[in-house]
Design a protein around this motif. Structure first.
Motif, PDB file in Angstrom:
ATOM      1  N   LYS A   1       8.253  15.020 -24.701  1.00  0.00           N
ATOM      2  CA  LYS A   1       9.409  14.303 -24.164  1.00  0.00           C
ATOM      3  C   LYS A   1       9.418  14.367 -22.634  1.00  0.00           C
ATOM      4  CE  LYS A   1      13.508  12.347 -24.091  1.00  0.00           C
ATOM      5  NZ  LYS A   1      13.637  10.900 -24.345  1.00  0.00           N
ATOM      6  N   ILE A   2       9.214  15.540 -22.075  1.00  0.00           N
ATOM      7  CA  ILE A   2       9.234  15.696 -20.623  1.00  0.00           C
ATOM      8  C   ILE A   2       8.090  14.906 -19.984  1.00  0.00           C
ATOM      9  CG2 ILE A   2       8.893  17.374 -18.761  1.00  0.00           C
ATOM     10  CD1 ILE A   2      10.430  19.395 -20.509  1.00  0.00           C
ATOM     11  N   ALA A   3       6.905  14.988 -20.586  1.00  0.00           N
ATOM     12  CA  ALA A   3       5.760  14.242 -20.051  1.00  0.00           C
ATOM     13  C   ALA A   3       6.031  12.742 -20.083  1.00  0.00           C
ATOM     14  CB  ALA A   3       4.504  14.569 -20.865  1.00  0.00           C
ATOM     15  N   GLU A   4       6.649  12.269 -21.139  1.00  0.00           N
ATOM     16  CA  GLU A   4       6.928  10.839 -21.245  1.00  0.00           C
ATOM     17  C   GLU A   4       7.972  10.392 -20.228  1.00  0.00           C
ATOM     18  OE1 GLU A   4       6.397   8.779 -24.985  1.00  0.00           O
ATOM     19  OE2 GLU A   4       8.510   8.237 -24.925  1.00  0.00           O
ATOM     20  N   GLU A   5       8.939  11.240 -19.914  1.00  0.00           N
ATOM     21  CA  GLU A   5       9.934  10.884 -18.902  1.00  0.00           C
ATOM     22  C   GLU A   5       9.283  10.734 -17.528  1.00  0.00           C
ATOM     23  OE1 GLU A   5      13.025  10.016 -19.161  1.00  0.00           O
ATOM     24  OE2 GLU A   5      13.158  10.344 -21.320  1.00  0.00           O
ATOM     25  N   TYR A   6       8.321  11.587 -17.212  1.00  0.00           N
ATOM     26  CA  TYR A   6       7.615  11.434 -15.938  1.00  0.00           C
ATOM     27  C   TYR A   6       6.802  10.134 -15.929  1.00  0.00           C
ATOM     28  CZ  TYR A   6       8.766  16.112 -14.189  1.00  0.00           C
ATOM     29  OH  TYR A   6       9.431  17.209 -13.693  1.00  0.00           O
ATOM     30  N   ARG A   7       6.209   9.783 -17.058  1.00  0.00           N
ATOM     31  CA  ARG A   7       5.477   8.509 -17.103  1.00  0.00           C
ATOM     32  C   ARG A   7       6.431   7.327 -16.948  1.00  0.00           C
ATOM     33  NH1 ARG A   7       2.469  11.293 -21.231  1.00  0.00           N
ATOM     34  NH2 ARG A   7       3.636  10.223 -22.887  1.00  0.00           N
ATOM     35  N   LEU A   8       7.635   7.469 -17.491  1.00  0.00           N
ATOM     36  CA  LEU A   8       8.628   6.403 -17.355  1.00  0.00           C
ATOM     37  C   LEU A   8       8.986   6.195 -15.881  1.00  0.00           C
ATOM     38  CD1 LEU A   8      10.549   4.383 -18.716  1.00  0.00           C
ATOM     39  CD2 LEU A   8      12.212   6.248 -18.935  1.00  0.00           C
ATOM     40  N   LEU A   9       9.146   7.274 -15.130  1.00  0.00           N
ATOM     41  CA  LEU A   9       9.423   7.150 -13.695  1.00  0.00           C
ATOM     42  C   LEU A   9       8.260   6.468 -12.981  1.00  0.00           C
ATOM     43  CD1 LEU A   9      11.086   7.736 -11.167  1.00  0.00           C
ATOM     44  CD2 LEU A   9      10.063  10.025 -11.108  1.00  0.00           C
ATOM     45  N   TYR A  10       7.050   6.813 -13.357  1.00  0.00           N
ATOM     46  CA  TYR A  10       5.851   6.184 -12.776  1.00  0.00           C
ATOM     47  C   TYR A  10       5.843   4.677 -13.053  1.00  0.00           C
ATOM     48  CZ  TYR A  10       0.755   5.223 -12.456  1.00  0.00           C
ATOM     49  OH  TYR A  10      -0.484   4.712 -12.172  1.00  0.00           O
ATOM     50  N   VAL A  11       6.169   4.299 -14.283  1.00  0.00           N
ATOM     51  CA  VAL A  11       6.255   2.873 -14.625  1.00  0.00           C
ATOM     52  C   VAL A  11       7.307   2.185 -13.757  1.00  0.00           C
ATOM     53  CG1 VAL A  11       7.010   1.258 -16.429  1.00  0.00           C
ATOM     54  CG2 VAL A  11       5.391   3.085 -16.978  1.00  0.00           C
ATOM     55  N   ALA A  12       8.463   2.826 -13.595  1.00  0.00           N
ATOM     56  CA  ALA A  12       9.541   2.227 -12.803  1.00  0.00           C
ATOM     57  C   ALA A  12       9.114   2.043 -11.347  1.00  0.00           C
ATOM     58  CB  ALA A  12      10.790   3.107 -12.881  1.00  0.00           C
TER      59      ALA A  12
ATOM     60  N   ARG B   1       0.816  -1.213   0.000  1.00  0.00           N
ATOM     61  CA  ARG B   1       0.000   0.000   0.000  1.00  0.00           C
ATOM     62  C   ARG B   1       0.858   1.274   0.000  1.00  0.00           C
ATOM     63  NH1 ARG B   1      -5.582  -0.750   1.499  1.00  0.00           N
ATOM     64  NH2 ARG B   1      -6.047  -2.975   1.546  1.00  0.00           N
ATOM     65  N   ILE B   2       1.969   1.252   0.707  1.00  0.00           N
ATOM     66  CA  ILE B   2       2.813   2.444   0.760  1.00  0.00           C
ATOM     67  C   ILE B   2       3.410   2.748  -0.612  1.00  0.00           C
ATOM     68  CG2 ILE B   2       4.808   1.097   1.506  1.00  0.00           C
ATOM     69  CD1 ILE B   2       4.025   4.716   2.516  1.00  0.00           C
ATOM     70  N   ILE B   3       3.726   1.708  -1.386  1.00  0.00           N
ATOM     71  CA  ILE B   3       4.262   1.922  -2.738  1.00  0.00           C
ATOM     72  C   ILE B   3       3.173   2.496  -3.637  1.00  0.00           C
ATOM     73  CG2 ILE B   3       5.265   0.777  -4.752  1.00  0.00           C
ATOM     74  CD1 ILE B   3       6.537  -1.241  -2.817  1.00  0.00           C
ATOM     75  N   ILE B   4       1.956   1.990  -3.502  1.00  0.00           N
ATOM     76  CA  ILE B   4       0.838   2.544  -4.276  1.00  0.00           C
ATOM     77  C   ILE B   4       0.631   4.015  -3.935  1.00  0.00           C
ATOM     78  CG2 ILE B   4      -1.674   2.462  -4.542  1.00  0.00           C
ATOM     79  CD1 ILE B   4      -1.511  -0.568  -4.339  1.00  0.00           C
ATOM     80  N   GLU B   5       0.714   4.345  -2.639  1.00  0.00           N
ATOM     81  CA  GLU B   5       0.552   5.744  -2.234  1.00  0.00           C
ATOM     82  C   GLU B   5       1.635   6.628  -2.848  1.00  0.00           C
ATOM     83  OE1 GLU B   5       0.475   5.968   2.006  1.00  0.00           O
ATOM     84  OE2 GLU B   5      -1.140   4.492   2.195  1.00  0.00           O
ATOM     85  N   ALA B   6       2.864   6.132  -2.885  1.00  0.00           N
ATOM     86  CA  ALA B   6       3.959   6.915  -3.465  1.00  0.00           C
ATOM     87  C   ALA B   6       3.746   7.126  -4.960  1.00  0.00           C
ATOM     88  CB  ALA B   6       5.291   6.212  -3.215  1.00  0.00           C
ATOM     89  N   ALA B   7       3.304   6.080  -5.679  1.00  0.00           N
ATOM     90  CA  ALA B   7       3.072   6.201  -7.118  1.00  0.00           C
ATOM     91  C   ALA B   7       1.923   7.166  -7.405  1.00  0.00           C
ATOM     92  CB  ALA B   7       2.783   4.822  -7.723  1.00  0.00           C
ATOM     93  N   ASN B   8       0.839   7.056  -6.631  1.00  0.00           N
ATOM     94  CA  ASN B   8      -0.283   7.983  -6.815  1.00  0.00           C
ATOM     95  C   ASN B   8       0.134   9.419  -6.532  1.00  0.00           C
ATOM     96  OD1 ASN B   8      -2.235   6.091  -7.558  1.00  0.00           O
ATOM     97  ND2 ASN B   8      -2.837   5.685  -5.443  1.00  0.00           N
ATOM     98  N   PHE B   9       0.931   9.608  -5.490  1.00  0.00           N
ATOM     99  CA  PHE B   9       1.390  10.956  -5.169  1.00  0.00           C
ATOM    100  C   PHE B   9       2.233  11.519  -6.311  1.00  0.00           C
ATOM    101  CE2 PHE B   9       4.792  13.736  -3.687  1.00  0.00           C
ATOM    102  CZ  PHE B   9       4.056  14.759  -3.105  1.00  0.00           C
ATOM    103  N   ALA B  10       3.137  10.703  -6.864  1.00  0.00           N
ATOM    104  CA  ALA B  10       3.985  11.171  -7.966  1.00  0.00           C
ATOM    105  C   ALA B  10       3.136  11.602  -9.146  1.00  0.00           C
ATOM    106  CB  ALA B  10       4.967  10.076  -8.367  1.00  0.00           C
ATOM    107  N   LEU B  11       2.148  10.796  -9.507  1.00  0.00           N
ATOM    108  CA  LEU B  11       1.263  11.121 -10.637  1.00  0.00           C
ATOM    109  C   LEU B  11       0.531  12.438 -10.393  1.00  0.00           C
ATOM    110  CD1 LEU B  11      -1.157   8.663 -12.434  1.00  0.00           C
ATOM    111  CD2 LEU B  11      -2.031  10.811 -11.556  1.00  0.00           C
ATOM    112  N   GLU B  12      -0.060  12.561  -9.221  1.00  0.00           N
ATOM    113  CA  GLU B  12      -0.852  13.761  -8.934  1.00  0.00           C
ATOM    114  C   GLU B  12       0.028  14.986  -8.786  1.00  0.00           C
ATOM    115  OE1 GLU B  12      -2.855  12.354  -5.501  1.00  0.00           O
ATOM    116  OE2 GLU B  12      -4.250  11.087  -6.642  1.00  0.00           O
ATOM    117  N   TRP B  13       1.236  14.823  -8.221  1.00  0.00           N
ATOM    118  CA  TRP B  13       2.129  15.963  -8.068  1.00  0.00           C
ATOM    119  C   TRP B  13       2.549  16.506  -9.434  1.00  0.00           C
ATOM    120  CZ3 TRP B  13       6.901  17.448  -9.685  1.00  0.00           C
ATOM    121  CH2 TRP B  13       7.465  18.583  -9.074  1.00  0.00           C
ATOM    122  N   VAL B  14       2.883  15.614 -10.373  1.00  0.00           N
ATOM    123  CA  VAL B  14       3.299  16.057 -11.704  1.00  0.00           C
ATOM    124  C   VAL B  14       2.161  16.811 -12.386  1.00  0.00           C
ATOM    125  CG1 VAL B  14       3.951  15.281 -14.022  1.00  0.00           C
ATOM    126  CG2 VAL B  14       5.041  14.256 -12.016  1.00  0.00           C
ATOM    127  N   ASN B  15       0.949  16.286 -12.298  1.00  0.00           N
ATOM    128  CA  ASN B  15      -0.180  16.987 -12.916  1.00  0.00           C
ATOM    129  C   ASN B  15      -0.421  18.350 -12.264  1.00  0.00           C
ATOM    130  OD1 ASN B  15      -0.687  15.090 -14.859  1.00  0.00           O
ATOM    131  ND2 ASN B  15      -2.523  14.254 -13.890  1.00  0.00           N
TER     132      ASN B  15
END
Length: 817
Positions: A752-763, A377-391
């Motif tokens: 390009k920048i948007a795709e790099e953020y998605r790449l981090l999210y995938v990782a 759950r903590i990893i899911i929270e971190a991934a969700n936070f990253a997505l929402e922070w970038v947006n």
């Protein structure tokens, strides 16, 4: 539709193999279908409930796309058996499943077969699983007169910008277009100095034009654009260099050379299949063999892929529901726009999947798989936070004075009329599964804090911290989990591999460097080294290279290769007066003489197969060597000699990406327990590990920025390749006018920048139980010079995670490990 390129062969009449003899059997099948459905999560059940028509499925990372698709496929096949029994149609049909890679195809095929065999008690038939190119090739070769594709007469190549064909096309274009070439040489300004002229010529001939040709040909061809179409489009452009006109000329030269030499590339396969489907009779033949098409990783679709699958899925007899444009199609497309990480360097474009989702949503045919059981759950929270922070970060920039020129409208949001570029992510949170989830080990407990955030002093300190954690996670003489270090560049992985090898060896931890051990070209390179030695055994260089291959494959013992190679004749055939050889040297010489004897005794077309066996290749390597042998033998027909064989093989090694043959467990070797895998973020997509390490999260790489190499700046503060790509996509997206150079370049930078953020999210979402991330204070500006350390700012998302997850921040001190 079965063929060698398919991952599963199907009988001519697959659905007539077994009928349902009575009502009891019929009911038992329905019970089995219900049991399968009940074993799925809510989002997966929406796929399993599909009966006909279009369905779009938007799935978050770890939602179980492949499990859901396999279950839905097995249920659809079972229902088709029931229909076959009750309706007794004149023809039997099958399900076509299309996925992105051969290994993914093998994985989903195995799951479908398991459902059919173990839960439905059905024959493991009624379906085929393809990659897109395998599907296209299957259609094309069954209608050679329509496709124009005769496999016995053509050679498949995968040229990169160093390929001789690309270089030749560039040189021919330069000769035929002196005015356009002179404009490029002139650049922004030029004083006529001869040394500068020569430098610019070199940059144009070896870098700029080959890169433009490679990118634009693939982009245009995979979109169905011919050289003539591109030439026509160039009339709308008003830039000083006439970039699209240059691209069209290079494309035309390339196509001419391909035809003259009977070469085809992967895009030609899809175009050939579409030529078949343009014929009404052939189209009906193909459609009558298919009752539905399921597509995985749909966010990575290209225009031609979308067109091909929609044609195949179209229902001719009007029984199925109607799709937009008047088509009646049986098509499920599954993907995640938030995992679109290939669009800036391949023709893949998530806009086509978004459009499909939008059309389906308007008809109530959009399913959402937002529950994921992969991660703690903590990893899911971190991934969700990253997505929402970038947006949120992008939204804040858009509400202020936007520091860039206006973005062309084809980059804008599909809904509304916002003057700003679209957000990097679709607002779709990952949710943990319910407590009564039917699938085992969902949302596993975290290891330690679950997320650990480090700020090492430098990259050497990073290795120390990594080593400490890895040793802790991999106690000796125990069954341990799987672990991976995900890197942004292969050069980072190579440096890390060298740094970690002594530590892993000391603690008996298996280290698997994917870039080193799974390189596309290692089989051709090794075969080339051995053949060059067989051709010229008296060459010290060739002998040493061949011996290096034998040492690497552990066929001979490590020894002083320079001493052996310095006097080839004395080593291979020692005279009575020569110093006595050690037993190790004798065995090495004997091995080499076996290779030379084979060169004398075997025909050339058998030589590669013999070498593959002699090198003790495993199953996948043997299959790859056989594929290589067939390719070379086909290409040298009419001029069979060792020299021509070596010429073709050298061209493959130097300037092609020769794809190996995958085995069904090809992905399993990356995720084995008790193993530390070093792999790029891109290649990690679709995989997961118990423990994932993300070192070197620096701003210069994620999100990075578009930059113009200094040697190319005479053309301006942009690259003509990205401008051309952006202009082509503007046309494909329905733009009435082309963006100018500035608009195209700014739009490309945003993507390009948007795709790099998605790449981090995938990782981040590859981790199950531990996500370890770091950004060293000092790191190389470029990893081609890893010892040149300087202060590097961290990725903005990394800093945001530190502020949000303070309990996960680990304070460290630098000590020598």
């Amino acid at each position: 539709m079965s063929d060698a390129n398919s991952t599963h062969a199907v009988p001519e009449n697959p659905l007539s193999v077994q009928q349902f003899p009575n009502l009891d059997t019929f009911n038992s099948r329905n019970v089995a279908i219900t049991n399968i459905r009940n074993s799925l999560r809510c989002g997966q059940q929406q796929m399993a409930d599909w009966n006909n028509g279009p369905l779009a499925v938007s799935a978050v990372p770890g939602a179980g796309k492949s499990t859901g698709m396999a279950a839905a496929a097995a249920i659809a096949i079972a229902r088709q058996y029931q229909k076959s029994n009750s309706l007794r149609p004149k023809r039997s049909r099958q399900l076509v499943v299309v996925t992105f890679t051969r290994s993914a195809a093998a994985n989903i095929k195995a799951k479908i077969r398991q459902y059919l065999r173990e839960q439905l008690s059905l024959p493991q038939t009624g379906f085929v699983v393809y990659t897109l190119h395998g599907l296209a090739l299957n259609i094309a070769i069954r209608h050679p007169q329509l496709s124009g594709l005769e496999l016995d007469e053509v050679t498949l190549i995968t040229p990169n910008q160093s390929h001789r064909l690309i270089r030749t096309a560039v040189e021919k274009w330069i000769i035929n277009n002196p005015r356009l070439y002179a404009q490029l040489l002139e650049g922004m300004q030029f004083d006529g100095e001869e040394t500068e002229r020569l430098r610019r010529q070199s940059v144009l001939r070896t870098e700029v034009l080959p890169e433009l040709a490679t990118t634009v040909i693939h982009e245009a061809k995979s979109s169905g654009m011919s050289p003539e179409d591109l030439q026509q489009l160039s009339h709308q452009s008003r830039d000083a260099y006439e970039i699209l006109k240059i691209a069209a000329g290079l494309y035309e030269q390339y196509q001419t050379l391909m035809r003259d030499r009977d070469f085809i590339d992967y895009d030609d396969m899809i175009l050939a299949a579409l030529r078949v489907l343009e014929n009404e009779s052939a189209r009906k033949v193909e459609q009558q063999q298919v009752f539905a098409v399921f597509e995985d990783e749909a966010q990575d679709s290209s225009p031609l892929q979308t067109k091909l699958l929609e044609i195949l899925a179209k229902e001719e007899d009007g029984e199925m529901v109607e799709q937009a444009h008047g088509h009646k199609i049986n098509l499920i497309r599954v993907g995640d726009p938030n995992q679109a990480i290939n669009s800036t360097f391949t023709p893949a474009d998530p806009i086509y999947f978004r459009q499909f989702c939008s059309k389906c949503d308007s008809q109530g045919l959009l399913a959402t798989m937002n529950q994921a059981g992969r991660s703690s759950r903590i990893i899911i929270e971190a991934a969700n936070f990253a997505l929402e922070w970038v947006n949120r970060f992008y939204q804040r920039k858009q509400t202020k004075s936007f520091p860039y020129p206006p973005i062309p409208s084809h980059y804008l949001l599909q809904v509304g009329s916002s003057p700003h570029p679209p957000l990097p992510f679709r607002n779709q949170r990952i949710l943990p599964v319910d407590f009564d989830d039917p699938q085992p080990n969902a949302n596993p407990p975290a290891i330690g804090r679950g997320v650990e955030i480090y700020t090492p002093k430098d990259i050497h300190h990073t290795v120390e911290l990594l080593s400490q954690k890895i040793i802790q996670l991999f106690p000796q003489d125990q069954e341990n989990g799987s672990a991976a270090i995900l890197v942004r560049e292969n050069r980072q992985g190579t440096w890390l591999s060298q740094a970690l090898k002594p530590i892993c060896k000391k603690h008996n931890i298996l280290l698997y460097d994917v870039n080193e051990q799974d390189r596309h070209s290692h089989v051709p390179e090794e075969i080339l080294a051995i053949l060059q030695f067989c051709d010229r055994p008296h060459s010290p260089d060739f002998l040493k290279a061949a011996l290096g291959v034998l040492v690497k494959r552990r066929l001979i013992e490590s020894q002083d290769l320079n001493a052996l190679a310095s006097l080839p004749e004395e080593f291979l055939y020692p005279s009575p007066l020569a110093p006595a050889q050690t037993e190790v040297v004798k065995k090495t010489a004997e091995f080499c003489r076996d290779l030379l004897n084979a060169r004398l005794e075997l025909p050339l077309y058998q030589l590669i197969s013999f070498i593959a066996l002699k090198l003790d290749y495993q199953q996948a390597e043997l299959a790859t060597a056989d594929k290589l042998s067939q390719r070379i033998n086909q290409q040298i027909v009419g001029s069979i000699s060792m020299a021509t064989m070596l010429g073709v093989l050298n061209e493959i090694v130097c300037s092609e990406r020769f794809e190996p043959v995958d085995t069904e467990d090809s992905e399993a070797r990356y995720t084995r327990n008790n193993q530390l895998t070093i792999i790029t973020m891109h290649k990690a997509k679709g995989l997961d590990w118990d423990y994932v390490f993300l070192p070197f999260l620096h701003e210069n790489l994620i999100p990075g920025k578009f930059w113009v190499p200094p040697q190319r700046k005479f053309l301006g503060e942009f690259t003509i390749t990205e401008v051309a790509r952006a202009q082509i996509r503007a046309t494909l997206h329905g733009q009435s006018s082309l963006p100018d150079v500035t608009e195209a370049w700014e739009g490309a930078k945003h993507l390009k920048i948007a795709e790099e953020y998605r790449l981090l999210y995938v990782a981040m979402t590859r981790a199950k139980r531990l996500l370890w991330i770091s950004a060293a204070k000092e790191a190389p500006f470029t990893w081609s010079k890893p010892n040149n350390l300087q202060k590097q700012p961290a990725c903005p998302v990394f800093e945001a995670l530190k502020r949000e997850f303070t309990e996960c921040v680990i304070e460290t001190q630098f000590t020598f490990f």
